[in-house]
Design an enzyme around this catalytic site. Structure first.
Site, PDB file in Angstrom:
ATOM      1  N   ILE A   1      19.567 -13.827   3.049  1.00  0.00           N
ATOM      2  CA  ILE A   1      19.433 -12.883   3.973  1.00  0.00           C
ATOM      3  C   ILE A   1      17.630 -12.852   4.128  1.00  0.00           C
ATOM      4  O   ILE A   1      17.197 -12.164   5.329  1.00  0.00           O
ATOM      5  CB  ILE A   1      19.928 -11.622   3.828  1.00  0.00           C
TER       6      ILE A   1
ATOM      7  N   VAL B   1      13.848 -14.724   3.480  1.00  0.00           N
ATOM      8  CA  VAL B   1      12.776 -15.570   2.456  1.00  0.00           C
ATOM      9  C   VAL B   1      11.428 -14.914   2.410  1.00  0.00           C
ATOM     10  O   VAL B   1      10.867 -14.846   3.480  1.00  0.00           O
ATOM     11  CB  VAL B   1      12.605 -17.115   2.932  1.00  0.00           C
TER      12      VAL B   1
ATOM     13  N   PHE C   1       7.822 -14.836  -2.479  1.00  0.00           N
ATOM     14  CA  PHE C   1       8.087 -14.824  -3.742  1.00  0.00           C
ATOM     15  C   PHE C   1       9.434 -15.568  -4.187  1.00  0.00           C
ATOM     16  O   PHE C   1       9.526 -16.238  -5.182  1.00  0.00           O
ATOM     17  CB  PHE C   1       8.461 -13.356  -4.145  1.00  0.00           C
ATOM     18  N   GLY C   2      10.280 -15.678  -3.020  1.00  0.00           N
ATOM     19  CA  GLY C   2      11.584 -16.512  -3.051  1.00  0.00           C
ATOM     20  C   GLY C   2      12.252 -16.052  -2.354  1.00  0.00           C
ATOM     21  O   GLY C   2      12.058 -15.785  -0.980  1.00  0.00           O
ATOM     22  N   LYS C   3      13.756 -16.280  -2.481  1.00  0.00           N
ATOM     23  CA  LYS C   3      14.749 -16.004  -1.567  1.00  0.00           C
ATOM     24  C   LYS C   3      15.400 -14.562  -1.657  1.00  0.00           C
ATOM     25  O   LYS C   3      15.474 -14.032  -2.897  1.00  0.00           O
ATOM     26  CB  LYS C   3      15.690 -17.017  -1.726  1.00  0.00           C
TER      27      LYS C   3
ATOM     28  N   ASP D   1       0.957  -2.429   2.199  1.00  0.00           N
ATOM     29  CA  ASP D   1       1.405  -3.649   3.156  1.00  0.00           C
ATOM     30  C   ASP D   1       2.573  -2.942   4.203  1.00  0.00           C
ATOM     31  O   ASP D   1       3.743  -3.088   4.155  1.00  0.00           O
ATOM     32  CB  ASP D   1       2.144  -4.576   2.380  1.00  0.00           C
TER      33      ASP D   1
END
Ligand SMILES: *[C@@H]1O[C@H](CO)[C@@H](O)[C@H](O)[C@H]1NC(C)=O
Ligand SMILES: *[C@@H]1O[C@H](CO)[C@@H](O)[C@H](O)[C@H]1NC(C)=O
Ligand SMILES: *[C@@H]1O[C@H](CO)[C@@H](O)[C@H](O)[C@H]1NC(C)=O
Ligand SMILES: *[C@@H]1O[C@H](CO)[C@@H](O)[C@H](O)[C@H]1NC(C)=O
Ligand SMILES: *[C@@H]1O[C@H](CO)[C@@H](O)[C@H](O)[C@H]1NC(C)=O
Ligand SMILES: *[C@@H]1O[C@H](CO)[C@@H](O)[C@H](O)[C@H]1NC(C)=O
Ligand SMILES: *[C@@H]1O[C@H](CO)[C@@H](O)[C@H](O)[C@H]1NC(C)=O
Length: 878
Positions: free
Chosen positions: A543, A545, A548-550, A661
């Site tokens: 859902i 990306v 850091f990754g998925k 952020d």
């Protein structure tokens, strides 16, 4: 077979990559690169080879070769930062210089991290080179805290001496107990003639009306003067990485936006004619600097009344050299664009007419000015301001600047050392916490840039890429390092329970630890459970990306939906973020913060399991994709929820926590449309954030970044308020914070919204889908609040609590525009006096305000009132 081919291809591409860089590098083979404290040197991310420092030490017996205990994810490469040489007594390096008649460019690399048996906050030292004091009573630790950077570089251009060696002496301060000196890397090369002209001193003497400036200026001799670079900006352009610098000098050139001061930030433009050096030595600056520029704008009437100003913090009581780089790629005659230059409110140059100076278009040139800066109530600053010259009636009333460098000149005592930077209160709190917490979690800086450079300029760019890392805050009782009962070591490859040293990427960071508190608040998952819940990480479950990754959608316990964030297995730098996020989220519980359910670290995986947010990110409901458009009331409620989450971070926890952020993709919405603030450090700090990516990343997140943070390098919670202001306008206008496809002045939503506010045309930029659906009172309150959040100075911005209060108020005004709330509300809003907010509250105008500000206190952290959290199960095996 298939894999083999891939590997071969990878090797080929790696090989050609490094040879390219290396080939470029070897042009400037006279640089000496020392990885201090390293056994055998190594290559950095630019492919430059660093050698060990041992053979250059003169009396190094007592120095200590050591390795940092933590690898900050922001480090561009291990070399030279992960090793250090520590000096407990005065120690000298004797370094060869290639050209004794040239200035020596010396760079010192510092990574003030945690080193075994030494407490970095005790380190105060001096560095002296050939009689020139570069730093004195210098704390690299305080400097990095103030810059909010894990590492930094100091860069010097040392005056030539007749010797062919450079004696570099490190000496721990004897005034501080247990002091020591250290350095991670040293770079030495002979510099080309960058300082061959004498700068004109700005503002010398009283100049009468009829004297020309030429008659009044005097110059300062740079003979025997050593020089330190403080700022280096590519005005109107992007970050230029060291490997793209000219002359092989490996300088970094930063975007100037953070230093712009005041309302007129002008327009950044790229030359549309070819730009060449035309006789200027190429080492002066890369052509990228000369082919981008900044000017005020198209409207002469406006331009006449503005100064375009940049502002820089410096140390008091030094003389500075300000170098301006120009290349006018537009004017083709004299007296077309003519302007004046002021430095610290004094005329440095009047009637600058670049065509008249150069007699041709697009011919680069530089001018140097010298200015003495004294202490002005503890504030020492350099202001560079450009103003169109009206008196000469040029064709255009506009200004131009392409590049800007600021250098500090050594004083009459051959000193370049200034005081350590002062750390804001926020930082001090943070330090207390750091002292109390094992360094492994006290991970301060989240710079992902590789190229960190001198002083503050580095800070800015670095922050641009910064990941969203909370400044770690601990709500629980403070723990002391070494209190082994409260900390359980846990190695990442824990499937191997033999207790051998962790071998994460073969780095020397040892095993990581998750506090038992955190572990107890979190559920521990096995990899099998996770695989089971995500159909073995099926792509159809992805859902999102991130760097850091998925992120996968998954289920646990049969039917509970969860979001599963899986570190890319090759992501080695995520370890600290992983820990930070677990530590943070396991302690922070709030209805408006996304909830961490647990984690999995089997088989070197780093996986986090969160509550599933049925409605995804706020952004996708504003303008991305074709989801349902939110009503104005829903938008307000989401803003209010997010504000509550942030307010909790800022004030509800024991220490102030700064999200760093805040943006619409980090505000998630659950299936009941409750807003939750998310992302505490994982997705942004990807692995391979090498130099090539820096500038684009800077641009990408720039739309939300607090300009004051860049200028002062002091992080406060008001930076989150600024970003939240951008979010508010994004919600109102349903457009991205940055949209490069729009006309220049509209690219940045923050700038554009402020401009519209000034011109009273805000209504024109409201999401067309909301036209006629917002009551005028509500719109006024909302936009005033958002505008106030975007104030240039943090002190002028409201606190998150005030923002929250005002948004609640706006909601009232939307639902009940005729209530007496309105009357009183608009009274107060006309002055926008946030200090009065409390008073109004005391008048009990809005009872619900009480609820709004009913923040979590420390107990919240433990007593989970959140459903998902009552499900937290025992942490397996712990
Ligand atoms: C040494 O530096 C001087 C001054 O910068 C320069 O004129 C000279 O050409 C340099 N010599 C060599 C061999 O590079
Ligand atoms: C460097 O130090 C050595 C040893 O103290 C001394 O002999 C030499 O003259 C010094 N060189 C310079 C250039 O100062
Ligand atoms: C320049 O003038 C402005 C306005 O008078 C003042 O606020 C500022 O401090 C001055 N700057 C410097 C560096 O003196
Ligand atoms: C621009 O700066 C100069 C020097 O500080 C000042 O004298 C002048 O008034 C300023 N002009 C404007 C329009 O702000
Ligand atoms: C050294 O620096 C620290 C931190 O800025 C300061 O508190 C201390 O007074 C300084 N010591 C000396 C001797 O200047
Ligand atoms: C490091 O030194 C600082 C200041 O001297 C002290 O407050 C802190 O407790 C020390 N940290 C450790 C881990 O010993
Ligand atoms: C150097 O510049 C080129 C062309 O502008 C760009 O494609 C490349 O990514 C840059 N390299 C780095 C390391 O920034």
């Amino acid at each position: 077979m298939h894999t083999n081919i891939k590997i071969i291809l990878l090797l080929i591409s790696l090989f050609s990559f490094s040879t390219t860089i290396y080939g470029a590098e070897s042009k400037n083979s006279n640089s000496l690169l020392l990885a201090c404290g390293s056994g055998n040197g190594g290559k950095d991310s630019d492919g430059r080879a660093w050698e060990t420092d041992k053979k250059y030490l003169v009396n190094g017996e007592k120095s200590v070769q050591t390795k940092a205990e933590i690898q900050d994810p922001s480090l561009s490469s291990e070399v030279p930062y992960m090793t250090a040489r520590i000096f407990t007594s005065e120690t000298m390096y004797q370094l060869p210089v290639q050209n004794a008649t040239a200035r020596t460019l010396l760079r010192l690399y510092f990574y003030p991290s945690s080193y075994p048996n030494f407490n970095i906050s005790n380190s105060y030292f001096s560095v002296v080179v050939g009689g020139v004091i570069l730093v004195n009573n210098f704390s690299a630790f305080l400097t990095s805290e103030a810059l909010s950077q894990a590492y930094f570089i100091k860069e010097y251009f040392l005056a030539p001496s007749e010797f062919s060696t450079l004696n570099v002496t490190f000496k721990p301060s004897d005034k501080q107990p247990q002091s020591f000196a250290f350095v991670n890397g040293i770079e030495v090369l002979s510099a080309p003639e960058l300082f061959s002209t004498e700068p004109e001193i700005v503002g010398t003497g009283e100049v009468s009306e009829d004297l020309t400036w030429d008659a009044a200026t005097t110059t300062v001799s740079l003979d025997g003067i050593s020089i330190e670079n403080l700022y280096r900006l590519n005005v109107g352009g992007q970050y230029i990485s060291p490997s793209n610098d000219s002359g092989g000098l490996m300088r970094s050139w930063y975007d100037d936006t953070p230093y712009l001061f005041g309302a007129s930030i002008g327009v950044a433009e790229k030359a549309d004619v070819p730009v060449g050096y035309k006789g200027l030595p190429s080492y002066t600056a890369p052509l990228g600097v000369y082919s981008t520029f900044r000017f005020i704008g198209p409207d002469a009437d406006i331009n006449k009344n503005v100064n375009m100003t940049w502002r820089f913090q410096v140390d008091p009581n030094f003389m500075y050299l300000v170098r301006l780089h120009w290349c006018d790629a537009e004017m083709t005659k004299t007296n077309e664009r003519v302007f004046d230059v002021y430095i610290n409110n004094q005329t440095a140059a009047d009637t600058v007419d670049l065509f008249a100076w150069q007699h041709s278009i697009a011919s680069p040139t530089t001018r140097d000015y010298a200015i003495r800066v004294t202490d002005n109530n503890g504030d020492a600053e350099i202001w560079v301001a450009l103003h169109p010259n009206v008196k000469d009636r040029p064709l255009y009333y506009d200004v131009l600047l392409n590049g800007l460098e600021i250098f500090k000149l050594s004083d009459e005592k051959s000193n370049l050392a200034g005081p350590n930077p002062k750390i804001s209160d926020m930082m001090r709190k943070y330090q207390d916490k750091q002292a109390a917490a094992p360094r492994a979690f006290a991970h301060k800086s989240s710079t992902t840039t590789s190229a960190l450079v001198t002083g503050a300029a580095g800070g800015a760019a670095a922050f641009g890429v910064a990941a969203a890392i909370f400044l770690v805050a601990y709500k629980k009782k403070q723990r002391v390092l070494g209190d082994t009962t409260s900390w359980l070591p846990m190695s990442w490859n824990s499937s191997n329970s033999s207790g051998t040293k962790s071998s994460v990427s073969g780095k020397s960071q040892g095993s990581t630890t998750i506090s038992s508190d955190a572990a107890c608040n979190c559920r521990y998952f096995t990899l099998a459970e996770i695989k089971n819940g995500t159909k073995n990480f099926s792509d159809s479950n992805v859902i999102g990306v991130g760097g850091f990754g998925k992120v996968y959608k998954g289920v646990i316990d049969g039917d509970t939906p969860v979001a599963i964030k899986r570190s890319n297995p090759s992501s080695e730098q995520g370890v600290n973020e992983f820990q930070t996020e677990i530590e943070m989220l396991s302690r922070l519980r709030h209805r408006h913060l996304v909830s961490l359910i647990g984690f999995c670290e089997d088989n070197r995986e780093m996986i986090l399991v969160y509550d599933y947010m049925g409605n995804g990110t706020l952004r996708e409901h504003l303008y991305e994709g074709n989801k349902i458009t939110l009503s104005w009331k829903q938008r307000l409620e989401i803003c209010i929820g997010a504000a509550r989450g942030l307010h909790y971070l800022h004030t509800g926890a024991k220490y102030t926590i700064i999200h760093r952020d805040v943006k619409t993709t980090n505000i998630l919405v659950d299936d009941k449309w409750v807003a939750k603030v998310s992302d505490f450090g994982l997705s942004k700090t990807g692995p391979n954030m090498n130099k090539g990516h820096v500038s684009t990343v800077v641009k990408g997140s720039f739309g939300y970044l607090d300009p004051e943070y860049f200028r002062r390098q002091q992080l406060t919670e008001k930076s989150d308020v600024y970003s939240f202001g951008v979010v508010l306008f994004e919600v109102l206008c349903a457009r991205p914070a940055l949209n490069p496809s729009l006309p220049k002045e509209q690219v940045s939503l923050a700038d554009w919204a402020l401009r519209c506010a000034r011109n009273k045309t805000l209504e024109d930029i409201v999401d067309p889908g909301l036209k006629g659906k917002i009551t005028p009172e509500c719109l006024k309150k909302f936009t005033e609040t958002a505008e106030k959040c975007l104030s240039d100075h943090g002190v002028d911005r409201p606190s998150m609590g005030d923002v929250l209060w005002n948004l609640e108020f706006a909601l009232q005004l939307q639902e009940n525009p005729d209530s007496n709330v309105t009357t009183l509300g608009s009274d107060s809003s006309s002055s926008m006096d946030y200090q009065n907010a409390e008073q109004i509250d005391q008048n009990n105008l809005i009872a619900m305000h009480r609820n709004t500000l009913n923040l979590g206190n420390d107990n919240d952290a433990n007593d989970s009132s959140d459903d998902s959290f009552s499900q937290i199960v025992n942490p397996k095996g712990r």
